[in-house]
Design a protein around this motif. Structure first.
Motif, PDB file in Angstrom:
ATOM      1  N   SER A   5      62.725   4.899  59.507  1.00 28.28           N
ATOM      2  CA  SER A   5      62.461   5.564  58.232  1.00 28.28           C
ATOM      3  C   SER A   5      63.033   4.727  57.102  1.00 28.28           C
ATOM      4  O   SER A   5      64.199   4.323  57.153  1.00 28.28           O
ATOM      5  CB  SER A   5      63.100   6.959  58.230  1.00 28.28           C
ATOM      6  OG  SER A   5      62.895   7.599  56.987  1.00 28.28           O
ATOM      7  N   ALA A  16      55.111   9.421  53.469  1.00 35.69           N
ATOM      8  CA  ALA A  16      55.554  10.795  53.199  1.00 35.69           C
ATOM      9  C   ALA A  16      54.712  11.452  52.113  1.00 35.69           C
ATOM     10  O   ALA A  16      54.061  10.781  51.309  1.00 35.69           O
ATOM     11  CB  ALA A  16      57.027  10.792  52.793  1.00 35.69           C
ATOM     12  N   GLY A  71      63.673  10.846  52.298  1.00 29.19           N
ATOM     13  CA  GLY A  71      63.886  11.801  53.386  1.00 29.19           C
ATOM     14  C   GLY A  71      63.352  11.289  54.709  1.00 29.19           C
ATOM     15  O   GLY A  71      62.830  10.178  54.804  1.00 29.19           O
ATOM     16  N   LYS A  72      63.477  12.113  55.713  1.00 28.17           N
ATOM     17  CA  LYS A  72      63.042  11.719  57.059  1.00 28.17           C
ATOM     18  C   LYS A  72      62.227  12.833  57.721  1.00 28.17           C
ATOM     19  O   LYS A  72      62.221  12.975  58.939  1.00 28.17           O
ATOM     20  CB  LYS A  72      64.258  11.367  57.921  1.00 28.17           C
ATOM     21  CG  LYS A  72      64.995  10.105  57.451  1.00 28.17           C
ATOM     22  CD  LYS A  72      66.217   9.832  58.292  1.00 28.17           C
ATOM     23  CE  LYS A  72      66.814   8.455  57.965  1.00 28.17           C
ATOM     24  NZ  LYS A  72      67.214   8.304  56.565  1.00 28.17           N
ATOM     25  N   ALA A  73      61.514  13.615  56.923  1.00 24.25           N
ATOM     26  CA  ALA A  73      60.764  14.757  57.452  1.00 24.25           C
ATOM     27  C   ALA A  73      59.699  14.317  58.453  1.00 24.25           C
ATOM     28  O   ALA A  73      59.556  14.908  59.527  1.00 24.25           O
ATOM     29  CB  ALA A  73      60.126  15.544  56.315  1.00 24.25           C
ATOM     30  N   GLU A  75      58.199   5.251  58.885  1.00 18.36           N
ATOM     31  CA  GLU A  75      57.950   6.237  57.832  1.00 18.36           C
ATOM     32  C   GLU A  75      58.434   5.664  56.518  1.00 18.36           C
ATOM     33  O   GLU A  75      59.571   5.186  56.424  1.00 18.36           O
ATOM     34  CB  GLU A  75      58.691   7.542  58.106  1.00 18.36           C
ATOM     35  CG  GLU A  75      58.599   8.531  56.944  1.00 18.36           C
ATOM     36  CD  GLU A  75      59.516   9.744  57.064  1.00 18.36           C
ATOM     37  OE1 GLU A  75      59.445  10.617  56.168  1.00 18.36           O
ATOM     38  OE2 GLU A  75      60.293   9.824  58.028  1.00 18.36           O
ATOM     39  N   ASP A  77      63.942   4.809  53.286  1.00 13.86           N
ATOM     40  CA  ASP A  77      64.213   5.596  52.081  1.00 13.86           C
ATOM     41  C   ASP A  77      65.033   4.761  51.104  1.00 13.86           C
ATOM     42  O   ASP A  77      64.851   4.842  49.892  1.00 13.86           O
ATOM     43  CB  ASP A  77      64.966   6.866  52.492  1.00 13.86           C
ATOM     44  CG  ASP A  77      65.356   7.760  51.325  1.00 13.86           C
ATOM     45  OD1 ASP A  77      65.082   7.403  50.170  1.00 13.86           O
ATOM     46  OD2 ASP A  77      65.951   8.818  51.570  1.00 13.86           O
ATOM     47  N   SER A 104      59.277  15.728  49.502  1.00  8.59           N
ATOM     48  CA  SER A 104      60.415  14.899  49.908  1.00  8.59           C
ATOM     49  C   SER A 104      60.991  14.088  48.745  1.00  8.59           C
ATOM     50  O   SER A 104      61.961  13.347  48.918  1.00  8.59           O
ATOM     51  CB  SER A 104      60.005  13.968  51.053  1.00  8.59           C
ATOM     52  OG  SER A 104      58.937  13.132  50.659  1.00  8.59           O
ATOM     53  N   GLN A 105      60.418  14.227  47.561  1.00  6.62           N
ATOM     54  CA  GLN A 105      60.903  13.486  46.398  1.00  6.62           C
ATOM     55  C   GLN A 105      62.364  13.841  46.083  1.00  6.62           C
ATOM     56  O   GLN A 105      62.815  14.940  46.361  1.00  6.62           O
ATOM     57  CB  GLN A 105      60.017  13.761  45.176  1.00  6.62           C
ATOM     58  CG  GLN A 105      60.091  15.181  44.620  1.00  6.62           C
ATOM     59  CD  GLN A 105      59.197  16.167  45.317  1.00  6.62           C
ATOM     60  OE1 GLN A 105      58.490  15.839  46.265  1.00  6.62           O
ATOM     61  NE2 GLN A 105      59.212  17.419  44.863  1.00  6.62           N
ATOM     62  N   ARG A 106      63.076  12.887  45.514  1.00  4.64           N
ATOM     63  CA  ARG A 106      64.454  13.132  45.081  1.00  4.64           C
ATOM     64  C   ARG A 106      64.752  12.283  43.852  1.00  4.64           C
ATOM     65  O   ARG A 106      64.172  11.204  43.671  1.00  4.64           O
ATOM     66  CB  ARG A 106      65.449  12.798  46.196  1.00  4.64           C
ATOM     67  CG  ARG A 106      65.432  11.347  46.639  1.00  4.64           C
ATOM     68  CD  ARG A 106      66.537  11.016  47.622  1.00  4.64           C
ATOM     69  NE  ARG A 106      66.439   9.646  48.115  1.00  4.64           N
ATOM     70  CZ  ARG A 106      66.856   8.571  47.459  1.00  4.64           C
ATOM     71  NH1 ARG A 106      67.414   8.705  46.265  1.00  4.64           N
ATOM     72  NH2 ARG A 106      66.729   7.355  47.979  1.00  4.64           N
TER      73      ARG A 106
END
Length: 317
Positions: free
Chosen positions: A301, A7, A283-285, A279, A303, A11-13
């Motif tokens: 994905s 990614a 996130g899963k963009a 991925e 995360d 998409s950072q959190r």
């Protein structure tokens, strides 16, 4: 065949990787070492910012980039410990550095220092500029390019707009001076774009305005010994593997100021025989981009720790 895609920024959190940090010693070691390396380049405690925020600070490009790559390297090491490695790998923008780590082209200390400097140089190149990035939905790339060219022609090079990211069919990001992006957006709406969404970013990424960052990075790359890749790396600015006459250093310098061809990269993987893609990142963009780009590819994905455990379990099955 397995593809791993990393990614990119956006998409950072806050809290990203904290569950891995608390449960896996090798991940903790990765983040602790990355924190030491990054502290030599910039003024943050990488682990503390990743886990506690605030989001406003974590979203600054000079901080986002090392945080995202440290997360990716940590998860990649856990996959390798489980015997899971990529046949093909790529990443969205800064994710390309994580792909190069997965492929063995660079060690983690070198990558963390480079990505910390990349974030710093890109932030410096953006200082004092009135800039924007916007996602254009429901428009083909030819029309997007035509509207950008029309805008640049009218503004006579004083302000610029470029297609920065070709994410998937129907989603292209434009980037540049705010005036030029607004003008191009108006033309795109007239041409039938479904929506144009401003992005929360701090620079005109993947445009000619990033040339000062590219120039500084070129000097850094001249001191780096890039190893031969063990996995096949698909490069952002090509949408394919590099040729024998193309160097990783040159492509990374070009990447920071050129379009990212993620859609082309995913199609290249599929055509090469990749039938499963992981991925890696918050996130899963990218998983959504993949599903809109190719059919008959299984997508996972990662995360969280739960994502990791479930992915390993399913791949083994």
């Amino acid at each position: 065949m397995l593809g791993i895609v990393y990614a990119g920024q956006g998409s950072q959190r806050v809290g990203m990787g904290q569950d891995f940090y608390e449960q896996y010693e090798s991940y903790k070691d990765t983040i602790d070492e990355a924190t030491k390396v990054v502290a030599k380049v910039t003024d943050i405690d990488l682990a503390k910012l990743s886990f506690e925020g605030p989001m406003e600070e974590l979203s600054k490009t000079q901080y986002t980039q090392p945080a995202m790559v440290a997360f990716a390297i940590g998860v990649t090491k856990l996959l390798k410990e489980e015997g899971i490695t990529a046949d093909y790998t790529c990443g969205l923008s800064l994710g390309e550095y994580s792909a190069l780590y997965e492929a063995g082209a660079l060690d983690e200390a070198t990558i963390m220092e480079l990505i910390a400097k990349r974030g710093k140089y890109m932030a410096e190149a953006s200082e004092g500029l009135d800039v924007k990035m916007a996602a254009v939905l429901g428009m083909d790339r030819e029309t997007v390019m035509e509207c950008c060219d029309k805008t640049n022609g009218e503004l006579k090079g004083e302000k610029i707009v470029q297609a920065a990211n070709f994410n998937c069919p129907g989603q292209i990001v434009i980037s540049g001076d705010a005036l030029a992006v607004d003008k191009a957006s108006a033309y795109l709406k007239e041409a039938g774009a479904k929506r144009i969404l401003p992005l929360k970013v701090s620079g005109p990424f993947h445009t000619k305005l990033m040339k000062p960052a590219g120039d500084k990075l070129a000097k850094e790359f001249s001191q780096v010994d890039f190893k031969e890749e063990k996995s096949k790396v698909i490069f952002n600015c090509l949408g394919r593997e590099k040729n024998q006459d193309e160097s990783v250093a040159d492509l990374l310098e070009k990447q920071v100021q050129s379009s990212v061809y993620l859609e082309d990269s995913i199609k290249y993987m599929k055509e090469a025989g990749v039938d499963t893609i992981i991925e890696i990142g918050p996130g899963k963009a990218i998983s959504k981009f993949i599903s809109k780009t190719v059919d008959d590819v299984k997508v996972y994905s990662i995360d969280t720790v739960d994502d990791f455990v479930n992915t390993v379990k399913e791949l083994r099955a």
